[in-house]
Design a protein around this motif. Structure first.
Motif, short mmCIF file in Angstrom:
data_model
loop_
_atom_site.label_atom_id
_atom_site.label_comp_id
_atom_site.label_asym_id
_atom_site.label_seq_id
_atom_site.Cartn_x
_atom_site.Cartn_y
_atom_site.Cartn_z
N THR A 169 0.87 -1.17 0.00
CA THR A 169 0.00 0.00 0.00
C THR A 169 0.91 1.22 0.00
O THR A 169 1.76 1.36 0.88
N LYS A 183 -6.50 4.02 5.51
CA LYS A 183 -6.98 2.71 5.95
C LYS A 183 -7.97 2.79 7.11
O LYS A 183 -9.01 2.14 7.07
N THR A 222 -4.74 -4.95 6.24
CA THR A 222 -4.41 -4.36 7.54
C THR A 222 -4.44 -5.44 8.61
O THR A 222 -4.79 -6.58 8.34
N THR A 223 -4.10 -5.06 9.83
CA THR A 223 -4.02 -6.03 10.92
C THR A 223 -5.31 -6.04 11.74
O THR A 223 -6.06 -5.06 11.76
N GLY A 275 -9.50 -7.44 7.32
CA GLY A 275 -8.05 -7.39 7.26
C GLY A 275 -7.51 -7.82 5.91
O GLY A 275 -6.61 -7.19 5.36
N ARG A 332 -1.87 4.88 3.12
CA ARG A 332 -1.87 4.22 4.42
C ARG A 332 -2.70 4.98 5.45
O ARG A 332 -3.32 4.38 6.31
N THR A 368 -5.36 -3.21 14.34
CA THR A 368 -5.79 -1.90 13.84
C THR A 368 -7.30 -1.85 13.74
O THR A 368 -7.93 -0.84 14.10
N HIS A 424 -7.89 4.07 18.51
CA HIS A 424 -6.86 4.32 17.49
C HIS A 424 -6.21 5.66 17.77
O HIS A 424 -6.86 6.60 18.25
#
Length: 191
Positions: free
Chosen positions: A95, A103, A128-129, A123, A100, A132, A141
């Motif tokens: 990405t 996201k 993404t994780t 994800g 980024r 996150t 966040h």
């Protein structure tokens, strides 16, 4: 015509180990005959170690023997000598840095508009994780004050077809809604 791997090193090996003419070698490695002659004279490619095309499957010994017997014969590269390009494997997508920061916005949009999607699916879809996604969901966040739900397709984080496929797969896994189940039970059978 396909070129053999490491043409200069292949030319060095053919000059040292065979009695092929400069024209034959030049035609096989796709170089000029004068350049092959310069390699033979030691003016070019000094220090290059010869690359054995027979051992590496680029040409057969029989092919070299035919070419040595007839100065008009031209070596042909073996069909399996050309490496096949590998397809891109599954793995983390890259990405760009500029996307980024978008996201979390895409995550928030998916959480609001498609609650049926699992964390693992989100994800995979956005690259993404799970951590996150949980932080965006729990509003812990680091940038949660500035997160605005925006469509990840418009942000360029995923394709519309991938999003549609993920939503359809998630909806298939859901149990039927209670209202639909009640309607099905209220219908007399046989009508």
């Amino acid at each position: 015509m396909a070129q053999p791997l490491m043409p200069k090193a292949t030319a060095v090996w053919l000059i040292e180990k065979t009695s092929l003419s400069f024209d034959q070698i030049a035609d096989f490695v796709q170089m000029h005959p004068l350049e092959v002659q310069a390699i033979a004279d030691g003016e070019v490619a000094q220090g290059i170690i010869g690359y054995d095309p027979v051992q590496n499957g680029q040409v057969t010994r029989e092919e070299i023997a035919k070419a040595e017997a007839s100065p008009e014969y031209r070596l042909k590269l073996a069909a399996n000598a050309i490496p096949v390009a590998k397809g891109r494997g599954k793995g983390a997508r890259y990405t760009p840095v500029s996307k980024r920061q978008d996201k979390p916005d895409g995550i928030m949009w998916l959480l609001r508009n498609h609650p049926e999607l699992s964390i693992a699916t989100i994800g995979k879809l956005l690259g993404t994780t799970k951590e996150t996604i949980e932080k965006v969901r729990d509003k812990t966040h680091i940038n949660s004050a500035n997160i605005k739900p925006r469509d990840p397709v418009i942000l360029g984080l995923c394709t519309q077809s991938a999003l549609n496929a993920a939503v359809a797969a998630a909806r298939e896994k859901l149990p039927p809604a209670p209202a639909e189940a009640a309607e099905d039970e209220g219908q007399p059978e046989g009508n």
